[in-house]
Design an enzyme around this catalytic site. Sequence first.
Site, PDB file in Angstrom:
ATOM      1  N   ASN A 127      -6.005  16.635   0.086  1.00 25.95           N
ATOM      2  CA  ASN A 127      -7.455  16.767   0.277  1.00 25.95           C
ATOM      3  C   ASN A 127      -8.123  16.087  -0.908  1.00 25.95           C
ATOM      4  OD1 ASN A 127     -10.099  17.593   0.527  1.00 25.95           O
ATOM      5  ND2 ASN A 127      -9.684  19.761   0.079  1.00 25.95           N
TER       6      ASN A 127
ATOM      7  N   LYS B 177     -11.218  15.494  -1.372  1.00 28.29           N
ATOM      8  CA  LYS B 177     -12.565  16.001  -1.686  1.00 28.29           C
ATOM      9  C   LYS B 177     -13.523  14.824  -1.893  1.00 28.29           C
ATOM     10  CE  LYS B 177     -10.391  20.134  -3.413  1.00 28.29           C
ATOM     11  NZ  LYS B 177     -10.481  21.338  -4.219  1.00 28.29           N
TER      12      LYS B 177
ATOM     13  N   HIS C  55     -13.151  24.795   4.543  1.00 27.55           N
ATOM     14  CA  HIS C  55     -12.701  24.819   3.149  1.00 27.55           C
ATOM     15  C   HIS C  55     -13.664  25.691   2.343  1.00 27.55           C
ATOM     16  CE1 HIS C  55     -11.811  23.560  -0.926  1.00 27.55           C
ATOM     17  NE2 HIS C  55     -10.647  23.150  -0.474  1.00 27.55           N
TER      18      HIS C  55
ATOM     19  N   GLU D 166     -15.019  25.287  -0.380  1.00 23.80           N
ATOM     20  CA  GLU D 166     -16.159  24.552  -0.964  1.00 23.80           C
ATOM     21  C   GLU D 166     -17.239  24.323   0.086  1.00 23.80           C
ATOM     22  OE1 GLU D 166     -13.755  21.436  -2.661  1.00 23.80           O
ATOM     23  OE2 GLU D 166     -12.894  22.925  -4.021  1.00 23.80           O
TER      24      GLU D 166
ATOM     25  N   GLU E 108      -5.886  29.491   1.139  1.00 25.17           N
ATOM     26  CA  GLU E 108      -6.255  28.971  -0.181  1.00 25.17           C
ATOM     27  C   GLU E 108      -7.089  30.016  -0.922  1.00 25.17           C
ATOM     28  OE1 GLU E 108      -6.192  24.389  -0.254  1.00 25.17           O
ATOM     29  OE2 GLU E 108      -8.155  24.994   0.457  1.00 25.17           O
TER      30      GLU E 108
ATOM     31  N   GLY F 106      -8.158  24.465  -7.975  1.00 24.84           N
ATOM     32  CA  GLY F 106      -8.592  23.671  -9.119  1.00 24.84           C
ATOM     33  C   GLY F 106      -8.550  24.392 -10.450  1.00 24.84           C
TER      34      GLY F 106
ATOM     35  N   SER G 257      -3.901  24.783  -6.558  1.00 26.23           N
ATOM     36  CA  SER G 257      -3.141  24.431  -7.770  1.00 26.23           C
ATOM     37  C   SER G 257      -1.656  24.156  -7.510  1.00 26.23           C
ATOM     38  CB  SER G 257      -3.318  25.507  -8.857  1.00 26.23           C
ATOM     39  OG  SER G 257      -4.679  25.563  -9.256  1.00 26.23           O
TER      40      SER G 257
HETATM   41  P1  PGA Z   1      -6.298  22.082  -5.793  1.00 30.40           P
HETATM   42  O1  PGA Z   1      -7.229  22.175  -4.474  1.00 30.40           O
HETATM   43  O2  PGA Z   1      -4.931  21.650  -5.342  1.00 30.40           O
HETATM   44  O3  PGA Z   1      -6.982  21.031  -6.643  1.00 30.40           O
HETATM   45  O4  PGA Z   1      -6.297  23.425  -6.401  1.00 30.40           O
HETATM   46  C1  PGA Z   1      -6.708  22.630  -3.248  1.00 30.40           C
HETATM   47  C2  PGA Z   1      -7.767  22.534  -2.192  1.00 30.40           C
HETATM   48  O5  PGA Z   1      -8.946  22.787  -2.482  1.00 30.40           O
HETATM   49  O6  PGA Z   1      -7.474  22.191  -1.024  1.00 30.40           O
END
Ligand code: PGA
Length: 253
Positions: free
Chosen positions: A12, A14, A99, A101, A169, A175, A214
Amino acid sequence: MTPGVTPLVAGNWKMNGTAASLDEIRDVCAGLDAESTLPHETLLCVPSTLIERAAGVAAESALAIGAEDCHEKESGAHTGDVSAEMIADAGAKSVIVGHSERRTDHGETDAIVQAKAAAAWRAGLTAIICVGETREEREAGKAQDVVGTQISGSVPDGMKADTTVIAYEPVWAIGTGLVPSSDDIAAMHAFIREPMASRFGEEGSLVRILYGGSVKPGNAAEIFAIPHVDGGLIGGASLKAADFLAICEGIGS
Ligand code: PGA
């Protein structure tokens, strides 16, 4: 890993990536194609602006290209939005919906996420439906309640395992470098499987449940070995081909 399912490693990107980043996609394709057999499917979800070019780069390779979001309607007066049909037309095979976000930045509710998943299917795409609790919810002992509500509200009726993926998630792991314990991941994945199987029968027993938050080259093999984990959704570490390929190596190692 769930018996009988092919794991999925999905990236992903983003809000990252321009034409200059296509080289990373080229390198991912080359790395995957250097393997004689792959024990997993591989997907990179990229910004809408890159879908068509990324799909061109990945054509003839083992890498599929996906999108990060879609509008639930097919077309209309929705300035700035992109429909599932449009991203399919650009070459996407899958789309992430719900997601955290999107849920946080754009106030997307379970009902909206459910409509977006149905839109993905309408356009012939696989819907990757994301769920996950916040730190406060976990600390309050409400993680399963929250995720159970998201699962029942975000997954449309008629779910099929070959066009749906669930991504667990935890918001606090995205992140941050923080990852739940293996026992907590196993417990949540088993918990998600239960309502999926009871609501959708065999389709619910076979739908892939990915872990995201992560995942890095250094912890991927350990995470993928956790019972009930059918692959991963990778954010930051999917931006560099070498890291993403190293994470893919964690499947079956
Ligand atoms: P990350 O994000 O691997 O940077 O923690 C995962 C995601 O948001 O899909």
